[in-house]
Write a protein that holds these residues in place. Structure first.
Motif, PDB file in Angstrom:
ATOM      1  N   GLY A   5      58.049  34.932  31.774  1.00 43.46           N
ATOM      2  CA  GLY A   5      56.981  34.671  30.816  1.00 43.46           C
ATOM      3  C   GLY A   5      55.599  34.603  31.433  1.00 43.46           C
ATOM      4  O   GLY A   5      54.603  34.494  30.713  1.00 43.46           O
ATOM      5  N   ILE A   6      55.494  34.663  32.783  1.00 41.31           N
ATOM      6  CA  ILE A   6      54.183  34.651  33.441  1.00 41.31           C
ATOM      7  C   ILE A   6      53.723  36.086  33.693  1.00 41.31           C
ATOM      8  O   ILE A   6      54.483  36.908  34.216  1.00 41.31           O
ATOM      9  N   ARG A   7      52.493  36.376  33.301  1.00 40.34           N
ATOM     10  CA  ARG A   7      51.899  37.688  33.568  1.00 40.34           C
ATOM     11  C   ARG A   7      50.551  37.496  34.247  1.00 40.34           C
ATOM     12  O   ARG A   7      49.743  36.672  33.806  1.00 40.34           O
ATOM     13  N   VAL A   8      50.300  38.252  35.306  1.00 40.84           N
ATOM     14  CA  VAL A   8      49.052  38.171  36.061  1.00 40.84           C
ATOM     15  C   VAL A   8      48.284  39.470  35.877  1.00 40.84           C
ATOM     16  O   VAL A   8      48.763  40.534  36.259  1.00 40.84           O
ATOM     17  N   ASP A   9      47.095  39.372  35.285  1.00 44.06           N
ATOM     18  CA  ASP A   9      46.237  40.547  35.091  1.00 44.06           C
ATOM     19  C   ASP A   9      45.033  40.453  36.020  1.00 44.06           C
ATOM     20  O   ASP A   9      44.378  39.402  36.098  1.00 44.06           O
ATOM     21  N   PRO A  10      44.703  41.535  36.730  1.00 40.91           N
ATOM     22  CA  PRO A  10      43.594  41.481  37.683  1.00 40.91           C
ATOM     23  C   PRO A  10      42.234  41.424  36.998  1.00 40.91           C
ATOM     24  O   PRO A  10      42.040  41.971  35.913  1.00 40.91           O
ATOM     25  N   ILE A  11      41.291  40.750  37.652  1.00 40.48           N
ATOM     26  CA  ILE A  11      39.876  40.802  37.293  1.00 40.48           C
ATOM     27  C   ILE A  11      39.143  41.328  38.525  1.00 40.48           C
ATOM     28  O   ILE A  11      39.204  40.702  39.585  1.00 40.48           O
ATOM     29  N   ILE A  12      38.490  42.462  38.394  1.00 36.56           N
ATOM     30  CA  ILE A  12      37.789  43.065  39.518  1.00 36.56           C
ATOM     31  C   ILE A  12      36.366  42.503  39.555  1.00 36.56           C
ATOM     32  O   ILE A  12      35.651  42.523  38.552  1.00 36.56           O
ATOM     33  N   THR A  13      35.968  41.993  40.705  1.00 32.61           N
ATOM     34  CA  THR A  13      34.661  41.353  40.834  1.00 32.61           C
ATOM     35  C   THR A  13      33.538  42.378  40.889  1.00 32.61           C
ATOM     36  O   THR A  13      33.769  43.586  40.990  1.00 32.61           O
ATOM     37  N   LEU A  14      32.298  41.878  40.845  1.00 30.79           N
ATOM     38  CA  LEU A  14      31.135  42.752  40.970  1.00 30.79           C
ATOM     39  C   LEU A  14      31.162  43.535  42.280  1.00 30.79           C
ATOM     40  O   LEU A  14      30.638  44.645  42.361  1.00 30.79           O
ATOM     41  N   ALA A  15      31.767  42.943  43.316  1.00 31.38           N
ATOM     42  CA  ALA A  15      31.856  43.615  44.609  1.00 31.38           C
ATOM     43  C   ALA A  15      32.954  44.675  44.643  1.00 31.38           C
ATOM     44  O   ALA A  15      33.152  45.324  45.666  1.00 31.38           O
ATOM     45  N   GLY A  16      33.670  44.850  43.530  1.00 28.08           N
ATOM     46  CA  GLY A  16      34.739  45.844  43.472  1.00 28.08           C
ATOM     47  C   GLY A  16      36.033  45.376  44.093  1.00 28.08           C
ATOM     48  O   GLY A  16      36.902  46.198  44.417  1.00 28.08           O
ATOM     49  N   GLU A  17      36.198  44.068  44.249  1.00 23.51           N
ATOM     50  CA  GLU A  17      37.376  43.523  44.920  1.00 23.51           C
ATOM     51  C   GLU A  17      38.292  42.819  43.933  1.00 23.51           C
ATOM     52  O   GLU A  17      37.837  42.241  42.936  1.00 23.51           O
TER      53      GLU A  17
END
Length: 400
Positions: free
Chosen positions: A198-210
């Motif tokens: 039931g846990i899902r991890v979605d990425p957030i890309i920072t302003l630095a592209g990381e």
């Protein structure tokens, strides 16, 4: 306030320097110097953690009873400063510096025996489940629901800005177990397995592209009540204890290294008038102002260290140091961008990776400047925004 190191402390400093010279591999030293955030890539932090664990130095603030070296406050400060100067990659703080001390304070005997050795060895890699959409600095407004169901809590909701959740196998998390009374009164502190269904991890890309932060979703996730830290609805008390380890102190050595990096760039880079940036009077004045700010932070940290050594409580000093340190690092980043000029804007994330064989566009000393600048825009927000820190100072020091 005595700022002089004793002969014993000087001998300890020499021991630390000798160890770093011998044990810190060049590839990890390069990774540390190319860091663009306060969090180092797991590929480099974990190998260094294992080296320190083998020496018994991985958790400087932990007591001997739990696997720490039993160092004095002064020794901890010396060790941290020497690691920064040597370019050692920083260790992930969520386990060693944050949840570990809280488990020592609030954990059961079984929780301490299970989690603490795994934190030291790096077997458990932790992330922090605090912020939510709409609940950042106003942490008490969090809404991730945890409904009691027999021996479990069932979690529904999400967390955001969760650093390294894509690498973590454990999370310490604040959840809402009651809506009655004050918002702080209905929060519970849980330790959970990131592999839970039931846990899902979605990425957030920072302003630095990381990819450093994430949003984590919980869809009817079951967490055993045995994994609760402290009593139900008492998580706010646990969280406040943890924040003592997240905020303030120990930033002066890193700021000094940043100033050295900027000064070297200013010597090498030309100004619009044809001389070097360091010869430009306007730039030199701003650099001097930054140096004065860092010296003030260094003296404040030494005062806090002196108070701790003598058994005193530094009070609101951690909030002051957090605010000043965050603003100083942003000022240093701005000076780096100004010195390097147009080359700072070149986006070349692969070239700045440790061990990369790609040739950098522009001067090597400017390779990481823009990424640092962009990442550190968040420094005045995370760990409690600077506005929150000033409110704490106003209440505790000024009585407002």
């Amino acid at each position: 306030m005595n700022l002089d190191l004793t002969p014993e402390d000087l001998a300890f400093r020499d021991e630390v320097r000798a160890f770093l010279d011998e044990a810190l591999p060049p590839e990890l030293r390069e990774a540390g110097r190319r860091m663009t955030s306060v969090f180092c890539d797991k590929r480099f932090s974990l190998p260094w953690q294992k080296i320190l664990h083998g020496r018994g130095w991985v958790a400087p603030s932990w007591p001997k009873a739990y696997g720490g070296p039993g160092w004095t406050e002064t020794q901890r400060s010396i060790f941290a400063a020497e690691c920064v100067r040597a370019g050692a990659p920083s260790l992930a703080p969520m386990g060693l510096r944050m949840v570990g001390p809280v488990i020592m304070r609030y954990g059961t005997a079984e929780q301490k025996a299970h989690y603490l050795p795994r934190i030291l060895s790096g077997e458990d890699y932790w992330c922090q489940g605090y912020s939510e959409p709409g609940s950042g600095s106003d942490l008490a407004s969090l809404q991730l629901r945890a409904v009691s169901d027999g021996d479990d809590y069932v979690l529904s909701g999400s967390k955001i800005w969760t650093t390294h959740a894509h690498w973590a196998n454990r999370m310490f998390c604040l959840v809402r177990t009651s809506t009655e009374g004050k918002p702080q009164a209905g929060i519970t502190f849980l330790l959970l397995d990131m592999q839970s269904p039931g846990i899902r991890v979605d990425p957030i890309i920072t302003l630095a592209g990381e990819h450093e932060v994430n949003q984590v979703f919980f869809d009817e996730v079951r967490v055993p009540k045995a994994h609760r830290l402290g009593e139900e609805n008492q998580g706010w008390t646990v969280a406040k204890h943890l924040l003592e380890f997240e905020r303030g102190g120990g930033s002066a050595p890193g700021l000094g290294v940043g100033l050295d990096r900027v000064r070297a760039a200013a010597v090498a880079e030309p100004s619009d008038q044809g001389a070097t940036m360091l010869q430009d009077a306007h730039y030199r004045r701003k650099l001097a102002e930054a140096e004065i700010a860092v010296q003030a932070i260094d003296m404040s940290e030494r005062r806090v260290l002196s108070a701790l050594v003598s058994g005193q409580n530094p009070g609101a000093a951690s909030s002051m140091l957090k605010a000043q340190g965050a603003e100083a690092v942003q000022r240093i980043d701005e000076l780096a961008i100004e010195a390097i000029g147009s080359y700072a804007a070149v986006h070349q994330p692969l070239a700045r990776e440790a061990g990369s064989n790609l040739e950098a566009i522009g001067p090597d000393h400017g390779l990481t400047s823009m990424a640092r600048y962009l990442n550190n825009r968040a420094s005045t927000i995370y760990g409690g925004s600077n506005e929150i820190q000033r409110d704490i100072i106003a209440r505790l020091v000024l009585g407002l």
